[in-house]
Design an enzyme around this catalytic site. Sequence first.
Site, PDB file in Angstrom:
ATOM      1  N   SER A  87     -11.893  -4.932  -6.920  1.00 47.35           N
ATOM      2  CA  SER A  87     -12.182  -4.363  -5.605  1.00 47.35           C
ATOM      3  C   SER A  87     -12.396  -2.862  -5.708  1.00 47.35           C
ATOM      4  CB  SER A  87     -11.036  -4.677  -4.642  1.00 47.35           C
ATOM      5  OG  SER A  87      -9.835  -4.150  -5.147  1.00 47.35           O
ATOM      6  N   SER A 128      -2.464   4.503  -6.172  1.00 51.42           N
ATOM      7  CA  SER A 128      -3.351   3.436  -5.743  1.00 51.42           C
ATOM      8  C   SER A 128      -4.790   3.822  -6.024  1.00 51.42           C
ATOM      9  CB  SER A 128      -3.193   3.186  -4.240  1.00 51.42           C
ATOM     10  OG  SER A 128      -3.848   4.227  -3.538  1.00 51.42           O
ATOM     11  N   LYS A 129      -5.694   2.922  -5.658  1.00 49.85           N
ATOM     12  CA  LYS A 129      -7.108   3.179  -5.906  1.00 49.85           C
ATOM     13  C   LYS A 129      -7.591   4.405  -5.131  1.00 49.85           C
ATOM     14  CE  LYS A 129      -8.129  -1.414  -7.456  1.00 49.85           C
ATOM     15  NZ  LYS A 129      -8.421  -2.783  -7.197  1.00 49.85           N
ATOM     16  N   ARG A 130      -6.784   4.877  -4.185  1.00 53.65           N
ATOM     17  CA  ARG A 130      -7.179   6.072  -3.438  1.00 53.65           C
ATOM     18  C   ARG A 130      -6.963   7.357  -4.243  1.00 53.65           C
ATOM     19  NH1 ARG A 130      -4.678   3.121   0.485  1.00 53.65           N
ATOM     20  NH2 ARG A 130      -2.781   4.311   0.199  1.00 53.65           N
TER      21      ARG A 130
END
Length: 317
Positions: A14, A252-254
């Site tokens: 994702s 996180s991916k952030r």
Amino acid sequence: MEPLLRGRFAPSPSGRMHLGNVFTALLAWLSVRAAGGTLVLRMEDLDPDRCREEYAQVLAEDLRWLGLDWDEGYQMGGPHGPYRQSERTELYAARFRQLEQMGLVYPCFCTRAERLAASAPHRGDGQILYSGRCRSLSPQEREELSRTRRSAWRLAVPDERVSFIDGHLGYYEEDLCRACGDFIIRRSDGVYAYQLAVVTDDGAMEINQVVRGQDLLDSTPRQILLYRLLGLPQPVFYHVPLLLAEDGRRLSKRDMDLDMGALRARYSPEQLVGKLAFLAGLSPTGEPVRPAELAADFSWSKVPERDVIVQTSMFGE
Ligand code: GLU
């Protein structure tokens, strides 16, 4: 004779992997390689809104760049394919029917707002404890509701505690009714839920060791219930610590500065693996190293049990 160890890495494509994902991947890889087992790479691209094939390709390329290879799975093939969850719907449907035939599945018409409103107090981790509201609907009520709403599907959870011994953390138990209640196994848009898919796949792929992040520790009792109901052998679970930023947030991916794109621009594979090995307690200095060099004296006893804080200075320019 001990059965051959079969482990897996099961990322969701994702977005680009970040430091926490590769930390888990390294530990899953080492645990299998140190024991001479087989590693499977499975793409958990169940959610069509979030997952993309381009991300899966980049993810596989990032793993290869790190030196984390796999024996079976995505882009490799093998006897238990396909290795993308989006291509395994038939298998999930069969397991769903199996549970349905046991009388354990019911439709839930609640909207998210209704679920929140009807949820009992929970542990505050964002997980909704479902009240069981739709479990007792009569056939007529179901019929009526289904004219205007599409239902999700829930598993009726027995009133019992589920426990297991985590290979890394030891004893863990949960009271399913109080922790999550009846949980969704198929969403209202028809997509099978992670809990059902992951058990179906780990069962079908004969996985006997699951290494993954501690964010999934509280999913494990639900999965153990599914293993039991579906008559599948249960793997051994190892839940690895989460990486936290200095302010205590989970990475996180952030955190774009710690995604693989940014990391690859700054470090060689050996430098990055060295830093990951340091965070994992496998290298006192964090000096550059190849994954294969860590496998020889890998031991779970060296890996911290709880969250690991990543010092910004470690990944500074
Ligand atoms: N696909 C899940 C994730 O990326 C991991 C599932 C698992 O390891 O059981 O968070």
